[in-house]
Design a protein around this motif. Structure first.
Motif, PDB file in Angstrom:
ATOM      1  N   VAL A 158       6.050-109.773  -5.286  1.00  0.00           N
ATOM      2  CA  VAL A 158       6.325-108.455  -5.396  1.00  0.00           C
ATOM      3  C   VAL A 158       6.331-107.771  -3.745  1.00  0.00           C
ATOM      4  CG1 VAL A 158       4.059-107.882  -6.038  1.00  0.00           C
ATOM      5  CG2 VAL A 158       5.807-105.947  -6.266  1.00  0.00           C
ATOM      6  N   GLY A 159       7.194-107.124  -3.488  1.00  0.00           N
ATOM      7  CA  GLY A 159       7.341-106.224  -1.896  1.00  0.00           C
ATOM      8  C   GLY A 159       6.975-104.946  -2.180  1.00  0.00           C
ATOM      9  N   PHE A 160       5.971-104.584  -1.287  1.00  0.00           N
ATOM     10  CA  PHE A 160       5.494-103.154  -1.623  1.00  0.00           C
ATOM     11  C   PHE A 160       5.993-102.279  -0.275  1.00  0.00           C
ATOM     12  CE2 PHE A 160       1.970-105.419  -3.681  1.00  0.00           C
ATOM     13  CZ  PHE A 160       2.179-104.811  -4.922  1.00  0.00           C
ATOM     14  N   PHE A 161       6.630-101.354  -0.632  1.00  0.00           N
ATOM     15  CA  PHE A 161       7.423-100.560   0.464  1.00  0.00           C
ATOM     16  C   PHE A 161       6.801 -99.072   0.544  1.00  0.00           C
ATOM     17  CE2 PHE A 161      10.406-103.912  -0.856  1.00  0.00           C
ATOM     18  CZ  PHE A 161      10.958-104.325   0.340  1.00  0.00           C
ATOM     19  N   ASP A 162       6.651 -98.418   1.624  1.00  0.00           N
ATOM     20  CA  ASP A 162       6.277 -97.165   1.768  1.00  0.00           C
ATOM     21  C   ASP A 162       7.474 -96.201   1.606  1.00  0.00           C
ATOM     22  OD1 ASP A 162       7.890 -96.937   4.151  1.00  0.00           O
ATOM     23  OD2 ASP A 162       5.957 -97.259   5.461  1.00  0.00           O
ATOM     24  N   GLN A 163       7.092 -94.965   1.816  1.00  0.00           N
ATOM     25  CA  GLN A 163       8.022 -93.797   1.256  1.00  0.00           C
ATOM     26  C   GLN A 163       9.338 -93.967   2.685  1.00  0.00           C
ATOM     27  OE1 GLN A 163       5.918 -90.238   1.257  1.00  0.00           O
ATOM     28  NE2 GLN A 163       5.516 -90.198   3.336  1.00  0.00           N
ATOM     29  N   GLN A 164       9.215 -94.645   3.421  1.00  0.00           N
ATOM     30  CA  GLN A 164      10.366 -94.648   4.459  1.00  0.00           C
ATOM     31  C   GLN A 164      11.091 -95.804   4.200  1.00  0.00           C
ATOM     32  OE1 GLN A 164       7.082 -93.656   6.031  1.00  0.00           O
ATOM     33  NE2 GLN A 164       7.924 -91.846   5.922  1.00  0.00           N
ATOM     34  N   GLY A 165      10.670 -96.486   3.341  1.00  0.00           N
ATOM     35  CA  GLY A 165      11.311 -97.885   2.762  1.00  0.00           C
ATOM     36  C   GLY A 165      10.894 -98.999   3.612  1.00  0.00           C
ATOM     37  N   VAL A 166       9.808 -98.902   4.219  1.00  0.00           N
ATOM     38  CA  VAL A 166       9.405 -99.988   5.147  1.00  0.00           C
ATOM     39  C   VAL A 166       8.789-100.997   4.314  1.00  0.00           C
ATOM     40  CG1 VAL A 166       8.166-100.819   7.213  1.00  0.00           C
ATOM     41  CG2 VAL A 166       9.552 -98.668   7.137  1.00  0.00           C
ATOM     42  N   LEU A 167       8.926-102.168   4.357  1.00  0.00           N
ATOM     43  CA  LEU A 167       8.068-103.129   3.753  1.00  0.00           C
ATOM     44  C   LEU A 167       6.752-103.544   4.408  1.00  0.00           C
ATOM     45  CD1 LEU A 167       7.837-105.606   1.384  1.00  0.00           C
ATOM     46  CD2 LEU A 167       8.910-107.316   3.284  1.00  0.00           C
ATOM     47  N   ARG A 168       5.772-103.303   3.678  1.00  0.00           N
ATOM     48  CA  ARG A 168       4.229-103.341   4.033  1.00  0.00           C
ATOM     49  C   ARG A 168       3.528-104.679   3.839  1.00  0.00           C
ATOM     50  NH1 ARG A 168       4.769-100.385   8.312  1.00  0.00           N
ATOM     51  NH2 ARG A 168       5.226 -98.050   7.702  1.00  0.00           N
ATOM     52  N   SER A 169       3.916-105.134   2.787  1.00  0.00           N
ATOM     53  CA  SER A 169       3.226-106.422   2.198  1.00  0.00           C
ATOM     54  C   SER A 169       4.001-107.007   1.138  1.00  0.00           C
ATOM     55  CB  SER A 169       1.781-106.224   1.671  1.00  0.00           C
ATOM     56  OG  SER A 169       1.601-105.817   0.551  1.00  0.00           O
ATOM     57  N   VAL A 170       4.002-108.350   0.770  1.00  0.00           N
ATOM     58  CA  VAL A 170       4.574-109.309  -0.120  1.00  0.00           C
ATOM     59  C   VAL A 170       3.342-110.080  -0.671  1.00  0.00           C
ATOM     60  CG1 VAL A 170       6.083-111.078  -0.498  1.00  0.00           C
ATOM     61  CG2 VAL A 170       6.722-109.633   1.093  1.00  0.00           C
ATOM     62  N   VAL A 171       3.308-110.029  -2.050  1.00  0.00           N
ATOM     63  CA  VAL A 171       2.151-110.570  -2.771  1.00  0.00           C
ATOM     64  C   VAL A 171       2.822-111.543  -3.727  1.00  0.00           C
ATOM     65  CG1 VAL A 171       0.374-110.480  -4.736  1.00  0.00           C
ATOM     66  CG2 VAL A 171       0.585-108.688  -2.561  1.00  0.00           C
ATOM     67  N   GLN A 172       2.353-112.880  -3.892  1.00  0.00           N
ATOM     68  CA  GLN A 172       2.858-113.837  -4.959  1.00  0.00           C
ATOM     69  C   GLN A 172       1.939-113.478  -6.167  1.00  0.00           C
ATOM     70  OE1 GLN A 172       2.606-117.521  -3.044  1.00  0.00           O
ATOM     71  NE2 GLN A 172       4.595-117.332  -2.215  1.00  0.00           N
ATOM     72  N   MET A 173       2.736-113.488  -7.235  1.00  0.00           N
ATOM     73  CA  MET A 173       2.189-113.243  -8.724  1.00  0.00           C
ATOM     74  C   MET A 173       2.558-114.528  -9.401  1.00  0.00           C
ATOM     75  SD  MET A 173       2.235-109.279  -9.087  1.00  0.00           S
ATOM     76  CE  MET A 173       4.154-109.252  -9.576  1.00  0.00           C
ATOM     77  N   GLN A 174       1.494-114.926  -9.965  1.00  0.00           N
ATOM     78  CA  GLN A 174       1.574-116.135 -11.175  1.00  0.00           C
ATOM     79  C   GLN A 174       1.292-115.835 -12.457  1.00  0.00           C
ATOM     80  OE1 GLN A 174       2.747-119.111 -10.001  1.00  0.00           O
ATOM     81  NE2 GLN A 174       2.387-119.977 -12.071  1.00  0.00           N
ATOM     82  N   PRO A 175       2.027-116.111 -13.480  1.00  0.00           N
ATOM     83  CA  PRO A 175       1.728-115.844 -14.816  1.00  0.00           C
ATOM     84  C   PRO A 175       0.414-116.322 -15.108  1.00  0.00           C
ATOM     85  CG  PRO A 175       3.948-116.778 -14.493  1.00  0.00           C
ATOM     86  CD  PRO A 175       3.356-116.957 -13.243  1.00  0.00           C
ATOM     87  N   ASP A 176      -0.444-115.420 -15.686  1.00  0.00           N
ATOM     88  CA  ASP A 176      -1.705-115.761 -16.141  1.00  0.00           C
ATOM     89  C   ASP A 176      -2.219-114.947 -17.403  1.00  0.00           C
ATOM     90  OD1 ASP A 176      -2.171-113.231 -15.077  1.00  0.00           O
ATOM     91  OD2 ASP A 176      -3.510-113.857 -13.492  1.00  0.00           O
ATOM     92  N   GLY A 177      -1.449-114.161 -17.974  1.00  0.00           N
ATOM     93  CA  GLY A 177      -1.806-113.430 -18.958  1.00  0.00           C
ATOM     94  C   GLY A 177      -2.412-112.198 -18.851  1.00  0.00           C
ATOM     95  N   GLY A 178      -2.239-111.685 -17.515  1.00  0.00           N
ATOM     96  CA  GLY A 178      -2.748-110.450 -17.011  1.00  0.00           C
ATOM     97  C   GLY A 178      -4.243-110.407 -16.658  1.00  0.00           C
ATOM     98  N   LYS A 179      -4.704-111.758 -16.271  1.00  0.00           N
ATOM     99  CA  LYS A 179      -6.259-111.710 -15.884  1.00  0.00           C
ATOM    100  C   LYS A 179      -6.567-111.034 -14.653  1.00  0.00           C
ATOM    101  CE  LYS A 179      -6.763-115.771 -18.600  1.00  0.00           C
ATOM    102  NZ  LYS A 179      -6.837-117.175 -18.975  1.00  0.00           N
ATOM    103  N   GLN A 180      -5.332-111.310 -13.549  1.00  0.00           N
ATOM    104  CA  GLN A 180      -5.490-110.741 -12.200  1.00  0.00           C
ATOM    105  C   GLN A 180      -4.784-109.560 -11.850  1.00  0.00           C
ATOM    106  OE1 GLN A 180      -5.124-113.870  -9.374  1.00  0.00           O
ATOM    107  NE2 GLN A 180      -5.227-112.162  -7.645  1.00  0.00           N
ATOM    108  N   LEU A 181      -5.481-108.708 -11.237  1.00  0.00           N
ATOM    109  CA  LEU A 181      -4.723-107.434 -10.817  1.00  0.00           C
ATOM    110  C   LEU A 181      -4.404-107.804  -9.324  1.00  0.00           C
ATOM    111  CD1 LEU A 181      -6.602-104.434 -12.160  1.00  0.00           C
ATOM    112  CD2 LEU A 181      -4.572-105.304 -12.776  1.00  0.00           C
ATOM    113  N   TYR A 182      -3.257-107.434  -9.116  1.00  0.00           N
ATOM    114  CA  TYR A 182      -2.654-107.415  -7.601  1.00  0.00           C
ATOM    115  C   TYR A 182      -2.483-106.049  -7.042  1.00  0.00           C
ATOM    116  CZ  TYR A 182      -1.434-112.011  -9.210  1.00  0.00           C
ATOM    117  OH  TYR A 182      -1.474-113.410  -9.864  1.00  0.00           O
ATOM    118  N   HIS A 183      -2.884-106.021  -5.767  1.00  0.00           N
ATOM    119  CA  HIS A 183      -3.232-104.582  -5.308  1.00  0.00           C
ATOM    120  C   HIS A 183      -1.846-104.175  -4.291  1.00  0.00           C
ATOM    121  CE1 HIS A 183      -6.474-103.561  -7.811  1.00  0.00           C
ATOM    122  NE2 HIS A 183      -6.778-104.792  -7.407  1.00  0.00           N
ATOM    123  N   SER A 184      -1.417-103.089  -4.035  1.00  0.00           N
ATOM    124  CA  SER A 184      -0.564-102.769  -2.835  1.00  0.00           C
ATOM    125  C   SER A 184      -1.394-102.108  -1.780  1.00  0.00           C
ATOM    126  CB  SER A 184       0.512-101.927  -3.271  1.00  0.00           C
ATOM    127  OG  SER A 184      -0.029-100.655  -3.456  1.00  0.00           O
TER     128      SER A 184
END
Length: 147
Positions: free
Chosen positions: A86-112
């Motif tokens: 997941v790539g997180f973008f600000d209101q100007q459309g600038v990519l701020r970070s990319v996070v890798q997410m693995q299927p885990d049944g919803g156990k982990q939260l990923y924050h932008s």
């Protein structure tokens, strides 16, 4: 035989409710000069459902989540079977970070990062494959707003 108008109204209401819960028709967005065909999730229900229950995504297919205001957002992989970036973008459309997410049944939260307005979910490795790093720019086909 004459049908009652109420039946038509109930059918119309049912169709409207179904369409409000499902993602929109795919659109093409660009990150720098890389095309991605995405479904747009701009309502709370669409964002909550995300890519749940998908068995796979095409090479350059994904979902663009649009939030009503810039904010820190949290994501999970509940009922999601496809490993995602997941790539997180600000209101100007600038990519701020990319996070890798693995299927885990919803156990982990990923924050932008704070001030996220868009979250672009793609197959795991998509951002690396195209060398898209923080600072890349999201280009939308038209203005997208959220509820």
């Amino acid at each position: 035989m004459r049908q009652r108008p109420v039946n038509y109204l109930l059918l119309l209401l049912f169709i409207m409710l179904l369409s409000a819960c499902s993602p929109s028709s795919p659109v093409t967005v660009q990150v720098d000069n890389v095309n991605a065909r995405v479904e747009v999730a701009s309502t709370p229900n669409q964002r909550q459902r995300g890519l749940m229950h998908r068995q796979s995504l095409g090479k350059d297919e994904g979902m663009l989540m649009v939030f009503p205001t810039p904010q820190e957002v949290s994501m999970w992989m509940l009922n999601t079977k496809v490993p995602l970036d997941v790539g997180f973008f600000d209101q100007q459309g600038v990519l701020r970070s990319v996070v890798q997410m693995q299927p885990d049944g919803g156990k982990q939260l990923y924050h932008s990062p704070p001030q996220t307005l868009y979250a672009l979910e793609m197959n795991r490795g998509w951002f690396d494959r195209y060398a898209l790093v923080p600072g890349a720019r999201l280009k939308l086909p038209y203005a997208l707003t959220a509820e």
